[in-house]
Design an enzyme around this catalytic site. Structure first.
Site, PDB file in Angstrom:
ATOM      1  N   ASP A   1       0.814  -1.215   0.000  1.00 24.58           N
ATOM      2  CA  ASP A   1       0.000   0.000   0.000  1.00 24.58           C
ATOM      3  C   ASP A   1       0.845   1.262   0.000  1.00 24.58           C
ATOM      4  OD1 ASP A   1       1.043  -0.191   2.540  1.00 24.58           O
ATOM      5  OD2 ASP A   1      -0.830   0.301   3.574  1.00 24.58           O
TER       6      ASP A   1
ATOM      7  N   HIS B   1       9.238  -3.527  -3.872  1.00 27.34           N
ATOM      8  CA  HIS B   1       8.532  -3.960  -2.670  1.00 27.34           C
ATOM      9  C   HIS B   1       9.503  -4.504  -1.617  1.00 27.34           C
ATOM     10  CE1 HIS B   1       4.955  -5.164  -0.460  1.00 27.34           C
ATOM     11  NE2 HIS B   1       5.429  -6.390  -0.328  1.00 27.34           N
TER      12      HIS B   1
ATOM     13  N   CYS C   1       5.139  -0.313   2.531  1.00 29.24           N
ATOM     14  CA  CYS C   1       5.712  -1.644   2.746  1.00 29.24           C
ATOM     15  C   CYS C   1       7.036  -1.608   3.501  1.00 29.24           C
ATOM     16  CB  CYS C   1       5.854  -2.393   1.424  1.00 29.24           C
ATOM     17  SG  CYS C   1       6.975  -1.639   0.221  1.00 29.24           S
TER      18      CYS C   1
END
Length: 225
Positions: free
Chosen positions: A96, A205, A99
């Protein structure tokens, strides 16, 4: 009741409510920190497992360009292969925009929902020690701080350095970089008292990293208590 008395009453109630909320947050963070400390040896065991890997010195920087789909896919496959090779598993973190902070919160407190507290601590570090960090930011520092303060703003390698400095932790990144498997971010002017392990699908990520021995489930059971 007069308007002045009514105002005082509302002000008092608001103050009590705010104080109670802050106390609850402090208690929650303290409990999470104690639970995490009980499992602190985990990081050292991961360090021993990857001892033969040469780590690369960390250079704080803002985020680079997001790779295209083909390169991102290859990077992810490389990361998964490394995880399997060294017997490591990712605790999947919500993508979102928070991370990095969620993964750090999971490592520190065993609860990624403390990401707001982690971001707040990192921002405090960046503000209090401006001269230490501003040279790495290719924009006006106040603009950078305002941007990074927002929930959902992606953390970068500078916020990782600030987190290492703030929490007195060595942050170890198992990465998907082709030529860089392991990056270690050490606190400045401090001897690290813990290790935080993250996987980094480069420029895409962060996840929280554990050995594949079910240890994370044990910590979750404690947190339910």
């Amino acid at each position: 009741m007069s308007e002045q008395q009514d105002h005082v009453s509302k002000s008092s109630s608001s103050s009590i409510s705010t104080s109670t909320q802050e106390s609850e947050e402090e208690v929650s963070v303290t409990i999470g920190s104690l639970l995490a400390q009980a499992r602190n040896d985990k990081g050292h065991s991961l360090g021993r497992r990857l001892l033969h890997l040469g780590s690369v010195p960390h250079h704080p920087r803002v985020n680079g360009e997001i790779p295209n789909v083909d390169n991102a896919t290859l990077d992810h496959e490389r990361l998964l292969e490394r995880l399997g090779t060294y017997g490591l598993a990712e605790f999947q973190i919500e993508g979102d925009g928070n991370c990095q902070f969620r993964a750090l919160a999971d490592q520190i407190f065993r609860n990624p929902e403390y990401h707001k507290q982690v971001r707040k601590a990192v921002m405090k570090q960046l503000k209090e020690f401006r001269k230490r960090y501003e040279g790495y930011v290719p924009m006006e520092y106040k603009v950078y701080l305002k941007k990074m303060k927002r929930s959902g703003e992606w953390g970068d390698h500078l916020t990782l350095q600030a987190a290492a400095d703030r929490f007195g932790a060595k942050i170890c990144l198992l990465t998907s970089f082709r030529d860089t498997c392991l990056i270690e971010i050490v606190p400045r002017d401090l001897t690290p008292t813990r290790e935080l392990w993250l996987s980094f699908w480069c420029e895409v990520h962060y996840n929280s990293l554990y050995a594949t021995d079910g240890e994370r489930l044990f910590c979750l059971d404690l947190l339910i208590w």
